[in-house]
Design a protein around this motif. Structure first.
Motif, PDB file in Angstrom:
ATOM      1  N   SER A 261       3.412  -9.645  -1.864  1.00  0.00           N
ATOM      2  CA  SER A 261       3.880 -10.421  -0.525  1.00  0.00           C
ATOM      3  C   SER A 261       3.118  -9.897   0.601  1.00  0.00           C
ATOM      4  CB  SER A 261       5.324 -10.396  -0.665  1.00  0.00           C
ATOM      5  OG  SER A 261       5.677 -11.306  -1.905  1.00  0.00           O
ATOM      6  N   SER A 262       3.264  -8.386   0.681  1.00  0.00           N
ATOM      7  CA  SER A 262       2.681  -8.062   2.029  1.00  0.00           C
ATOM      8  C   SER A 262       1.473  -8.273   2.398  1.00  0.00           C
ATOM      9  CB  SER A 262       2.980  -6.662   1.910  1.00  0.00           C
ATOM     10  OG  SER A 262       2.014  -5.960   1.062  1.00  0.00           O
ATOM     11  N   TYR A 263       0.539  -8.607   1.266  1.00  0.00           N
ATOM     12  CA  TYR A 263      -0.864  -9.259   1.631  1.00  0.00           C
ATOM     13  C   TYR A 263      -0.748 -10.506   2.356  1.00  0.00           C
ATOM     14  CZ  TYR A 263      -2.586  -5.634  -1.882  1.00  0.00           C
ATOM     15  OH  TYR A 263      -2.668  -4.690  -2.439  1.00  0.00           O
ATOM     16  N   TRP A 264       0.444 -11.276   2.112  1.00  0.00           N
ATOM     17  CA  TRP A 264       0.496 -12.886   2.836  1.00  0.00           C
ATOM     18  C   TRP A 264       1.010 -12.727   3.987  1.00  0.00           C
ATOM     19  CZ3 TRP A 264       2.820 -13.704  -2.482  1.00  0.00           C
ATOM     20  CH2 TRP A 264       1.902 -13.469  -3.602  1.00  0.00           C
ATOM     21  N   ASN A 265       1.872 -11.473   4.282  1.00  0.00           N
ATOM     22  CA  ASN A 265       2.380 -11.639   5.558  1.00  0.00           C
ATOM     23  C   ASN A 265       1.886 -10.507   6.786  1.00  0.00           C
ATOM     24  OD1 ASN A 265       3.665  -9.281   4.863  1.00  0.00           O
ATOM     25  ND2 ASN A 265       5.528 -10.378   3.964  1.00  0.00           N
ATOM     26  N   LEU A 266       0.690 -10.050   6.452  1.00  0.00           N
ATOM     27  CA  LEU A 266      -0.046  -9.378   7.568  1.00  0.00           C
ATOM     28  C   LEU A 266       0.705  -7.686   7.516  1.00  0.00           C
ATOM     29  CD1 LEU A 266      -0.410 -11.637  10.439  1.00  0.00           C
ATOM     30  CD2 LEU A 266      -2.107 -11.141   8.833  1.00  0.00           C
ATOM     31  N   THR A 267       1.232  -7.305   6.669  1.00  0.00           N
ATOM     32  CA  THR A 267       1.814  -6.059   6.338  1.00  0.00           C
ATOM     33  C   THR A 267       0.615  -4.975   6.212  1.00  0.00           C
ATOM     34  OG1 THR A 267       3.585  -6.672   5.398  1.00  0.00           O
ATOM     35  CG2 THR A 267       3.250  -4.622   5.160  1.00  0.00           C
ATOM     36  N   PRO A 268       0.466  -4.059   6.844  1.00  0.00           N
ATOM     37  CA  PRO A 268      -0.663  -2.888   6.904  1.00  0.00           C
ATOM     38  C   PRO A 268      -0.743  -2.341   5.466  1.00  0.00           C
ATOM     39  CG  PRO A 268       0.503  -2.492   8.798  1.00  0.00           C
ATOM     40  CD  PRO A 268       1.455  -3.452   8.065  1.00  0.00           C
ATOM     41  N   TYR A 269      -1.789  -2.030   4.817  1.00  0.00           N
ATOM     42  CA  TYR A 269      -1.857  -1.189   3.499  1.00  0.00           C
ATOM     43  C   TYR A 269      -2.883  -0.667   3.608  1.00  0.00           C
ATOM     44  CZ  TYR A 269      -4.866  -5.321   2.364  1.00  0.00           C
ATOM     45  OH  TYR A 269      -6.108  -6.236   2.596  1.00  0.00           O
ATOM     46  N   LEU A 270      -2.861   0.694   2.823  1.00  0.00           N
ATOM     47  CA  LEU A 270      -3.848   1.377   2.716  1.00  0.00           C
ATOM     48  C   LEU A 270      -4.713   1.439   1.349  1.00  0.00           C
ATOM     49  CD1 LEU A 270      -5.541   3.820   3.821  1.00  0.00           C
ATOM     50  CD2 LEU A 270      -3.756   5.452   3.120  1.00  0.00           C
ATOM     51  N   GLY A 271      -5.789   1.036   0.934  1.00  0.00           N
ATOM     52  CA  GLY A 271      -6.623   0.850  -0.283  1.00  0.00           C
ATOM     53  C   GLY A 271      -7.535   2.114  -0.614  1.00  0.00           C
ATOM     54  N   LEU A 272      -6.984   2.823  -1.752  1.00  0.00           N
ATOM     55  CA  LEU A 272      -7.949   3.930  -2.199  1.00  0.00           C
ATOM     56  C   LEU A 272      -8.619   3.836  -3.387  1.00  0.00           C
ATOM     57  CD1 LEU A 272      -4.885   6.791  -1.922  1.00  0.00           C
ATOM     58  CD2 LEU A 272      -6.484   5.809   0.050  1.00  0.00           C
ATOM     59  N   GLY A 273      -9.741   4.489  -3.608  1.00  0.00           N
ATOM     60  CA  GLY A 273     -10.433   4.362  -4.737  1.00  0.00           C
ATOM     61  C   GLY A 273     -11.650   3.386  -4.720  1.00  0.00           C
ATOM     62  N   CYS A 274     -12.710   3.311  -5.361  1.00  0.00           N
ATOM     63  CA  CYS A 274     -13.846   2.347  -5.216  1.00  0.00           C
ATOM     64  C   CYS A 274     -13.413   1.061  -5.043  1.00  0.00           C
ATOM     65  CB  CYS A 274     -15.013   2.605  -6.050  1.00  0.00           C
ATOM     66  SG  CYS A 274     -14.924   3.056  -7.845  1.00  0.00           S
ATOM     67  N   SER A 275     -14.286   0.175  -4.296  1.00  0.00           N
ATOM     68  CA  SER A 275     -13.995  -1.260  -3.815  1.00  0.00           C
ATOM     69  C   SER A 275     -12.437  -1.602  -3.335  1.00  0.00           C
ATOM     70  CB  SER A 275     -14.039  -1.941  -5.027  1.00  0.00           C
ATOM     71  OG  SER A 275     -13.085  -2.185  -6.197  1.00  0.00           O
ATOM     72  N   ALA A 276     -11.892  -0.694  -3.184  1.00  0.00           N
ATOM     73  CA  ALA A 276     -10.366  -0.845  -2.550  1.00  0.00           C
ATOM     74  C   ALA A 276     -10.541  -1.301  -1.039  1.00  0.00           C
ATOM     75  CB  ALA A 276      -9.399   0.319  -2.629  1.00  0.00           C
ATOM     76  N   HIS A 277      -9.870  -2.210  -0.699  1.00  0.00           N
ATOM     77  CA  HIS A 277      -9.788  -2.726   0.849  1.00  0.00           C
ATOM     78  C   HIS A 277      -8.728  -2.267   1.415  1.00  0.00           C
ATOM     79  CE1 HIS A 277     -12.257  -6.490   0.495  1.00  0.00           C
ATOM     80  NE2 HIS A 277     -12.717  -5.532  -0.397  1.00  0.00           N
ATOM     81  N   SER A 278      -8.572  -1.921   2.768  1.00  0.00           N
ATOM     82  CA  SER A 278      -7.361  -1.572   3.469  1.00  0.00           C
ATOM     83  C   SER A 278      -7.246  -2.428   4.907  1.00  0.00           C
ATOM     84  CB  SER A 278      -7.716  -0.174   4.295  1.00  0.00           C
ATOM     85  OG  SER A 278      -7.916   0.738   3.041  1.00  0.00           O
ATOM     86  N   PHE A 279      -6.043  -2.518   5.318  1.00  0.00           N
ATOM     87  CA  PHE A 279      -5.591  -3.440   6.590  1.00  0.00           C
ATOM     88  C   PHE A 279      -4.800  -2.738   7.304  1.00  0.00           C
ATOM     89  CE2 PHE A 279      -3.048  -7.023   8.508  1.00  0.00           C
ATOM     90  CZ  PHE A 279      -4.179  -7.443   9.263  1.00  0.00           C
ATOM     91  N   ASP A 280      -5.121  -2.345   8.751  1.00  0.00           N
ATOM     92  CA  ASP A 280      -4.297  -1.416   9.347  1.00  0.00           C
ATOM     93  C   ASP A 280      -3.215  -2.474  10.176  1.00  0.00           C
ATOM     94  OD1 ASP A 280      -5.874  -2.269  11.361  1.00  0.00           O
ATOM     95  OD2 ASP A 280      -6.505  -0.363  11.981  1.00  0.00           O
ATOM     96  N   GLY A 281      -3.599  -3.696  10.010  1.00  0.00           N
ATOM     97  CA  GLY A 281      -2.789  -4.850  11.031  1.00  0.00           C
ATOM     98  C   GLY A 281      -3.757  -5.382  11.820  1.00  0.00           C
ATOM     99  N   ASN A 282      -4.776  -4.802  11.850  1.00  0.00           N
ATOM    100  CA  ASN A 282      -6.000  -5.351  12.803  1.00  0.00           C
ATOM    101  C   ASN A 282      -7.209  -5.469  12.034  1.00  0.00           C
ATOM    102  OD1 ASN A 282      -5.007  -6.054  15.634  1.00  0.00           O
ATOM    103  ND2 ASN A 282      -4.321  -3.866  15.624  1.00  0.00           N
ATOM    104  N   ASN A 283      -7.541  -4.650  11.483  1.00  0.00           N
ATOM    105  CA  ASN A 283      -8.994  -4.276  11.158  1.00  0.00           C
ATOM    106  C   ASN A 283      -9.123  -3.887   9.487  1.00  0.00           C
ATOM    107  OD1 ASN A 283     -10.607  -4.888  13.477  1.00  0.00           O
ATOM    108  ND2 ASN A 283      -9.994  -2.768  14.280  1.00  0.00           N
TER     109      ASN A 283
END
Ligand code: SF4
Length: 392
Positions: A261-283
């Motif tokens: 659910s956090s992906y849909w409400n702009l919560t920041p997340y850190l993605g680790l490992g190959c092909s993982a995506h991260s989002f710091d709230g802006n980029n």
């Protein structure tokens, strides 16, 4: 609050429809028996190096893949325990140590009471299991490794253990009739899972299934069949008391997936490992979809961060929000757009949404929020296409 995503890219074999970044674990181990340990170590290194990027406590962790449970259990549980400890250490900076949800994806052939207990001891409190179907012929048609009995046994073990879990089903599988689909849902819901997801099979270029379709060996479910399957799905879920809170996701009241659910409400997340995506709230930052490049960056003396940063324009960010929010029951919030991107952009969004409000493609929810009615979610792409903003 922030999320942590960890990608384990190994699978025992490739399913016919899969276009995720995944590698055959057997060949990887044959080339280098220590490769899985090195990969898990690299992830722990990446977490240490990138902990500074997290400005909020981590409240959810999700280990996905690939097939995380293709890593031998003792090695996997040691790794999970290390992640649990390191996350607690990161959270101490914020005087909060509680992780609200720690999910791992698993395949039915890896699930038993013993594995559930081991995972739980290491810190896992939620398992997401890829059931996909209860009919062996349908599973074979898309090259899944498990059969119907394995699906049933895994679900019985999950239910018996009392752990929180979610199960995935796929509809529109080759050879699947409407009756068969009804029966798949019934079988799953008889287990009363706290949460389940149902996805329409998609034929992605580059997959074996796509090639089979191109050669005329399999037929994609036509639009009418897909819509009837979707109708069966939402009716069955509602009859059994599930909340349909996102196009593909259903939960018992209060059991919606916190991490996803956090992906849909702009919560920041850190993605680790190959092909993982991260989002710091802006980029957004994207790790390479290559084990070799990922390991080259982290498994050497001069450890470097593997990601590339994506510069996102305000329009891209708003469009990401429009695309994800309009696939949820909470819908799109104009006040949220005003808060994050200002009045001018919010006015443009309102202009794009207004024709759909007039024709019933969007329902106002009050407080300047809008959602696509549940019956139309399967066709939401056509609404979203016109709702998003054009780049300058
Ligand atoms: S198990 Fe999952 S990630 Fe692995 S090949 Fe199959 S669908 Fe893809």
């Amino acid at each position: 609050m922030a999320g942590l995503y960890i990608h384990i890219p190994f699978c025992r074999s490739k399913c016919a429809y899969c276009d995720f970044y995944s590698l055959p674990v057997g060949s990887i181990l044959k080339k280098d028996p220590g490769s899985l340990s090195k990969y898990l170590k690299a992830i722990l290194t990446e977490l240490e190096m990138r902990a500074v990027e997290i400005n909020e406590p981590i409240s959810t962790i999700y280990i996905g893949g690939g097939t995380p449970t293709s890593v031998p259990m003792p090695e996997l549980t040691d790794f999970i325990s290390s992640i649990t400890k390191k996350t607690a250490a990161i959270n101490r900076r914020f005087q909060i140590s509680e992780i609200m949800e720690f999910t791992i994806e698993a395949n039915p052939e890896d699930i038993s009471r013993e594995t559930i207990d081991s995972l739980r001891k290491s810190g896992i409190d939620r398992i997401s299991i890829g059931i996909q179907s209860f009919e062996t012929a349908q599973l074979e048609a898309v090259m899944r490794r498990h059969d119907s009995n394995t699906s049933l046994r895994a679900l019985a073990a999950l239910k018996d253990s009392g752990i929180n879990y979610s199960a995935d089903l796929i509809y529109g599988l080759p050879g699947q009739s409407l009756d068969s689909w009804s029966s798949q849902i019934r079988t799953l819901l008889d287990f009363e899972p706290p949460h389940f997801s149902a996805y329409l099979l998609s034929y992605e270029p580059g997959t074996r299934l796509y090639a089979q379709k191109e050669r005329g060996r399999v037929n994609e479910a036509d639009e009418q069949t897909a819509c009837r399957m979707y109708d069966i799905l939402i009716k069955s879920a509602s009859d059994r008391g599930y909340d349909h809170y996102e196009i593909s996701n259903f939960s018992r009241p209060g059991m919606a997936a916190k991490h996803n659910s956090s992906y849909w409400n702009l919560t920041p997340y850190l993605g680790l490992g190959c092909s993982a995506h991260s989002f710091d709230g802006n980029n957004r930052r994207i790790n390479p979809a290559s084990l070799v490049s990922y390991m080259k960056a982290l498994d050497c003396d001069k450890k470097t961060l593997p990601f590339i940063e994506e510069e996102e324009t305000a329009i891209n960010k708003v469009n990401d929000y429009i695309i994800t929010s309009l696939r949820t029951s909470a819908g799109l919030s104009v006040p949220m757009i005003i808060k994050k991107w200002g009045d001018t952009i919010a006015t443009e969004v309102r202009t794009n949404l207004s024709p759909f409000c007039a024709t019933g493609g969007l329902t106002p929810l009050g407080d300047d929020c809008y959602r696509i009615p549940e019956q139309l979610w399967l066709k939401s792409d056509s609404i979203i296409r016109d709702a998003i903003l054009e780049a300058d």
